[in-house]
Design an enzyme around this catalytic site. Sequence first.
Site, PDB file in Angstrom:
ATOM      1  CG  HIS A  14      -2.005   0.946   1.229  1.00 33.16           C
ATOM      2  ND1 HIS A  14      -3.202   0.702   1.839  1.00 33.16           N
ATOM      3  CD2 HIS A  14      -2.128   2.175   0.673  1.00 33.16           C
ATOM      4  CE1 HIS A  14      -4.019   1.736   1.667  1.00 33.16           C
ATOM      5  NE2 HIS A  14      -3.371   2.634   0.958  1.00 33.16           N
ATOM      6  NE  ARG A  18       0.537  11.405  -2.828  1.00 38.61           N
ATOM      7  CZ  ARG A  18      -0.586  11.082  -2.231  1.00 38.61           C
ATOM      8  NH1 ARG A  18      -1.564  10.501  -2.923  1.00 38.61           N
ATOM      9  NH2 ARG A  18      -0.775  11.324  -0.950  1.00 38.61           N
ATOM     10  CG  ASN A  48      -4.917   7.713  -4.828  1.00 43.36           C
ATOM     11  OD1 ASN A  48      -3.924   7.007  -4.935  1.00 43.36           O
ATOM     12  ND2 ASN A  48      -5.184   8.407  -3.736  1.00 43.36           N
ATOM     13  CG  HIS A 129      -9.881   3.580   0.669  1.00 45.67           C
ATOM     14  ND1 HIS A 129      -8.781   4.096   1.324  1.00 45.67           N
ATOM     15  CD2 HIS A 129     -10.822   4.554   0.681  1.00 45.67           C
ATOM     16  CE1 HIS A 129      -9.064   5.336   1.707  1.00 45.67           C
ATOM     17  NE2 HIS A 129     -10.294   5.640   1.330  1.00 45.67           N
ATOM     18  CG  ASN A 210     -10.301   8.991   5.698  1.00 43.49           C
ATOM     19  OD1 ASN A 210     -10.767   8.284   6.582  1.00 43.49           O
ATOM     20  ND2 ASN A 210     -11.066   9.667   4.856  1.00 43.49           N
ATOM     21  CG  ASP A 237      -2.251   4.656   3.589  1.00 43.60           C
ATOM     22  OD1 ASP A 237      -2.121   4.972   2.378  1.00 43.60           O
ATOM     23  OD2 ASP A 237      -3.251   4.965   4.254  1.00 43.60           O
TER      24      ASP A 237
END
Length: 330
Positions: A14, A18, A48, A129, A210, A237
């Site tokens: 995870h 970017r 993402n 997620h 989050n 993460d």
Amino acid sequence: MSKIKTIPAFIDMHTHLREPGFEHKETLKTGMAAGIRGGFGTLCAMPNTKPVADNPETIRFLVEETSKNFDITVYPVAAVTKNLNSTELVHFKELKNAGAIAFSNDGLPILDQSVFKNALMSGELILSHLEDETNEALWQIEVFKTVQSLANQGICPNPRLHFCHISKKSTLECIKNAKAQGLRITCETAPHYFTFTKNDVTSNGVYKMNPPLGEEADKQAVIEALKDGIIDVIATDHAPHTKEEKLMPYSVSPNGIVGLETAFPLALNILSLDEIIEKMSYNPAKILGIENRREIRVDLDEKWVVKSSEFVSKCKISPYENMELKGKIL
């Protein structure tokens, strides 16, 4: 007795690298360098990005750009739905053929139960997620049971479900119950959830993530679940942002902290070396279905102080700033 050991390199299931699209936060090159510094031989890059990794071109770009570095392997994680919109499923086989190792809508949870069911019916590894963590885990486990029942009838392949960044005691109880029923579900936590609580949060975004940091009881439950095997994996993460973004007021600062270069000593603070190898090397390799061919050397006794200005990651701000840690990657 020497405290310098040779062990299998770590696998991070995870990571947010970017690129493409957010190179001001991190690039593939700086993210891989941070991974190597942290003892990782393999990184799974979350989708993402901009464009979202929901198409073969972006997946192939990631594979080609990262394959030039022989010290670390990057596996792209493709989106489950197009543009992370949580409605229209991607073409799983096409993305798998392009090089995707798993599928996740990390950054945006899948809230449509029928979409989630159809994703599980693909038989591909879904990295879920969660944001409304316990409630989402509860219904997703029920959907998993339904799909497993269909698989038992030969209607679809066996579902593969892995829960990302688990942080709450109540969620761990759900997962423990699911595993006790024989459901083949796996999960991970991240070092910040067994290091900090919401009492550490400041007025800016340095500790903002989050799911958010929880109570002391949540932190202790995470530690206990790591020791008793309910949590299968420690992932970082790793979610780098600029210093300016993280120093904004908490309400407007983006979620996510940097994590690759500090994960090992933070884990060593609560687990034995054998437990770390299980959670950060063996179990991730087994879940992902890959071989871990790299080794690293670690000094279990060396103490060092976290200075984020010295990170090789582009992110130069960390909630671990000035912490003295024990255990260093050589």
